[in-house]
Motif scaffolding. Structure first.
Motif, PDB file in Angstrom:
ATOM      1  N   ARG A 408       0.920  -1.084  -0.157  1.00 19.29           N
ATOM      2  CA  ARG A 408      -0.103  -0.167  -0.186  1.00 19.29           C
ATOM      3  C   ARG A 408       0.956   1.216   0.042  1.00 19.29           C
ATOM      4  N   MET A 409       0.831   2.080  -0.837  1.00 19.74           N
ATOM      5  CA  MET A 409       1.221   3.186  -1.080  1.00 19.74           C
ATOM      6  C   MET A 409       0.665   4.486  -0.675  1.00 19.74           C
ATOM      7  N   GLY A 410       1.148   5.256   0.142  1.00 18.82           N
ATOM      8  CA  GLY A 410       0.314   6.264   0.958  1.00 18.82           C
ATOM      9  C   GLY A 410       1.134   7.800   0.757  1.00 18.82           C
ATOM     10  N   ALA A 411       1.309   8.368   1.679  1.00 16.72           N
ATOM     11  CA  ALA A 411       1.939  10.008   1.639  1.00 16.72           C
ATOM     12  C   ALA A 411       3.127   9.711   0.737  1.00 16.72           C
ATOM     13  N   LYS A 412       3.244  10.874   0.065  1.00 22.51           N
ATOM     14  CA  LYS A 412       4.439  11.126  -0.840  1.00 22.51           C
ATOM     15  C   LYS A 412       4.795  12.508  -1.319  1.00 22.51           C
ATOM     16  N   GLY A 413       5.891  12.906  -1.181  1.00 24.43           N
ATOM     17  CA  GLY A 413       6.347  14.242  -1.768  1.00 24.43           C
ATOM     18  C   GLY A 413       7.481  13.986  -2.602  1.00 24.43           C
ATOM     19  N   ILE A 414       7.641  14.909  -3.523  1.00 26.10           N
ATOM     20  CA  ILE A 414       8.703  14.795  -4.772  1.00 26.10           C
ATOM     21  C   ILE A 414       9.079  16.169  -4.803  1.00 26.10           C
ATOM     22  N   SER A 442      -2.688   3.944  -2.975  1.00 25.52           N
ATOM     23  CA  SER A 442      -2.961   2.830  -4.211  1.00 25.52           C
ATOM     24  C   SER A 442      -2.138   1.670  -3.600  1.00 25.52           C
ATOM     25  N   TYR A 443      -2.646   0.590  -4.381  1.00 25.11           N
ATOM     26  CA  TYR A 443      -2.294  -0.820  -3.834  1.00 25.11           C
ATOM     27  C   TYR A 443      -1.646  -1.359  -4.974  1.00 25.11           C
TER      28      TYR A 443
END
Length: 652
Positions: A408-414, A442-443
């Protein structure tokens, strides 16, 4: 038998007795004429006899003409691709592509069907005459008694041009005209004539610009016209502003109201000079406003105000009251060290942190870090491309288990790619904190024994030489998965390159490793804001660093600066009218903080350059408050940092 073939030939000619559109209305002037005779190689073009490579030939009711011969006469070209066996016929406007033996062809990319298939006759491509006529705008007329076919087509030159500005200003705008005329038959343009093609128009109004061109045979084109509307001369903007009064005390807040106008309401730039929010030296002060409209016209206005000897607020009091959240103000850096330190308790919570920050400078392709992890995992990637060509960075997960794994992909900053490291660090930190507040999940399913790339948005971007690129990303894995951080040149296919890549060594200055307990809670129960005080962060004395292991070597490492650690600071007793600010102690700093659920950048449009600058984060209201602050040390910035708690003066 001869009569039978003659009737067949006449029937074929009747198929061609159609009128196709011509290019010019005046058929008596600038009209090409080509006569062809059935069974003969002779062609008569505008009265001149030429010989085709093969005769006009009737086959199964379709008349075929030698392709190269007729294209020469209609001023076209023919090309052959030996690999695809494709013929391309063009007159510079339309283009057909076809294969010998295939009745289908394309006209400007649209599929069409010939009456019959083109074929080769003694090495010459023979093409249906009707296809040529229809594709290139020729009028085809048959003369059955004479066994002739006559092709005619307009060959007037075509006038055309573009105008640089169809709405210019009288007396001011230079108008440029770009000639785009051409001849449909490829003849040379030898002369031209214009009307109203002024470079600068003296008066406002509507003007019609006309253009004619003449070809090498002396034929003139029809006129091509463009109508433009010339506006009255542009008036410069009027710069104007006022202040709420004309005389102020030292340290009194000044309100500026911009009253500038423009005749077209198109002010493009506003520049102030010396419009300080308050002044701390007595005497006159000149404030200037310069405005520029969309056409480059400039105007400025200067007003003089008077600052008296009386003090309303000191500089420090003024800055605390009037510095907006996310802006900065000056401070005496050494004086901060004399402020009392605010004690706090630390409670670290489970969170695996992957810090892939060494080697920080990308000098070669390879595997920059790898390990096997599970559960809640935070990735910190921060690199500078030191290669001479662009690269891409990938994170690959491999499931070495017997069952399918779920990620499971969650919080992200680029942040980035960008050559300015402080800008990248500020943006990646702020975006990550904003995503933590409102994560989008997203999974991904990874079957047993297979690998998958994650963070596709991150990997899609090319990192140019000199660019810095950063990412924070939280994922959750339901089983142990092997990850690899991989860097390859942008045009490489990462999976095909992987067997040839090695794990690169770390370096002494930057850190990589796997760290546990990377969510740090801090609690401050003491009263805050009754006196000036400070809270020291990421110094490795008051705020200790996480220990971890570089799993590629088994070496113990310290997380220098605690980059990637998510701090949550709970201030339970903040007094009314207390300013909370960030002061860098190690050098420059550009990051972000979440204060009571709102992300604040430090700073909004700049950086904190050294310990003599302070960024405003929060101001408490009229009652005692609890304040929660969440942050992670900003990539590319220098540590440690101090949080300052500063009582604000009363409003006067």
């Amino acid at each position: 038998m001869k009569r039978k073939y003659l009737l067949l030939f006449l029937s074929a000619l009747l198929l061609f007795s159609i009128q196709l559109p011509v290019h010019a209305a005046d058929s008596a002037n600038g009209l090409d004429k080509l006569e062809l005779t059935q069974g003969s190689k002779i062609m008569v073009h505008n009265g001149k006899t030429v010989t085709a490579t093969q005769p006009l030939t009737a086959t199964k009711g379709v008349s075929y003409v030698a392709a190269r011969s007729i294209m020469n006469e209609i001023y076209g070209t023919i090309a052959y691709d030996s690999k695809s066996k494709l013929y391309t016929l063009s007159n510079g406007i339309n283009e057909i592509k076809l294969l010998a033996g295939n009745p289908s062809y394309t006209l400007n990319g649209v599929v069409k069907t010939n009456a019959g298939a083109p074929y080769l006759l003694k090495g010459t491509l023979m093409i249906p005459l009707r296809t040529v006529a229809q594709s290139f705008g020729l009028t085809l007329t048959n003369l059955p008694k004479e066994k002739k076919v006559v092709l005619t087509w307009a060959s007037k030159p075509v006038a055309n041009f573009s105008v640089s500005d169809t709405n210019p200003y009288a007396q001011q705008t230079e108008v440029k005209y770009t000639n785009q005329s051409y001849h449909p038959s490829g003849l040379k343009i030898i002369d031209e004539r214009w009307e109203n093609n002024n470079a600068i128009f003296d008066q406002a109004g509507t003007y019609t610009i006309s253009h004619w061109v003449q070809d090498e045979r002396g034929t003139w084109s029809d006129p091509y016209t463009v109508t433009i509307t010339v506006r009255p001369p542009n008036q410069p903007p009027v710069a104007q502003f006022n202040t709420d009064k004309d005389t102020y005390k030292m340290g009194e807040f000044i309100t500026y109201t911009d009253l500038s106008t423009d005749d077209e309401n198109r002010i493009a730039s506003t520049v102030w000079t010396n419009n300080e929010r308050g002044f701390f030296v007595a005497g006159p002060q000149n404030i200037t406003l310069t405005v520029t409209d969309a056409n480059g016209a400039v105007n400025e206005y200067t007003k003089t105000i008077t600052i008296t000897e009386e003090t309303h607020y000191t500089k420090e009091e003024f800055d605390l009251l009037y510095t907006a959240i996310g802006d900065k103000f000056g401070i005496s850096g050494p004086s901060v060290l004399s402020l009392p330190k605010m004690p706090y308790s630390i409670n670290d919570r489970q969170q695996t942190l992957i810090r892939a920050n060494s080697p920080e400078t990308i000098l070669e392709e390879g595997i920059y870090y790898e390990d096997t992890v599970s559960g809640n995992v935070r990735f910190l990637l921060h690199n500078l491309n030191g290669r001479s060509n662009p690269v891409k960075i990938y994170v690959l997960l491999t499931n070495e288990n017997a069952e399918t794994a779920t990620v499971r992909m969650g919080a992200k900053g680029i942040g980035g790619p960008n050559p300015i490291v402080s800008q990248v660090g500020r943006m990646v930190t702020g975006r990550f904190l904003e995503s933590v507040l409102n994560p989008t999940y997203s999974y991904l399913q990874i079957p047993a024994g297979e690998s998958r790339l994650i963070f596709q948005e991150y990997s899609d971007k090319r990192v140019r030489p000199g660019d810095v690129y950063s990412m924070f990303a939280d994922v959750q894995m339901n089983s142990n998965l092997k990850f690899q951080v991989i860097v390859v040149d942008e045009h490489r296919e990462v999976m095909s390159m992987l067997p040839y890549l090695k794990v690169l060594p770390s370096n002494d200055r930057h850190i990589r490793g796997t760290f546990e307990n990377a969510n740090r809670m801090m609690y401050v129960n003491q009263t805050i804001g009754d006196v000036k005080s400070r809270m020291i962060l990421a110094d490795n004395v008051e705020d200790t660093r996480l220990t971890g292991i570089d799993k590629t070597t088994g070496t113990s490492v310290l997380n220098m600066g605690n980059y990637g650690v998510l701090y949550t600071i709970r201030l339970s007793n903040v007094q009314p009218h207390t300013a909370i600010a960030i002061n860098p102690r190690g050098g420059h700093y550009a990051g972000a903080f979440t204060i009571n659920g709102k992300v604040v950048y430090a700073t909004n449009d700049s950086i904190l350059r050294n310990p003599n600058e302070v960024g405003m984060l929060y101001k408490s209201g009229d009652t005692v408050e609890s304040v929660d602050i969440t942050f992670t040390p900003a990539n590319g910035s220098m540590l440690p940092i101090n949080l300052l708690f500063l009582p604000m003066p009363e409003l006067k």
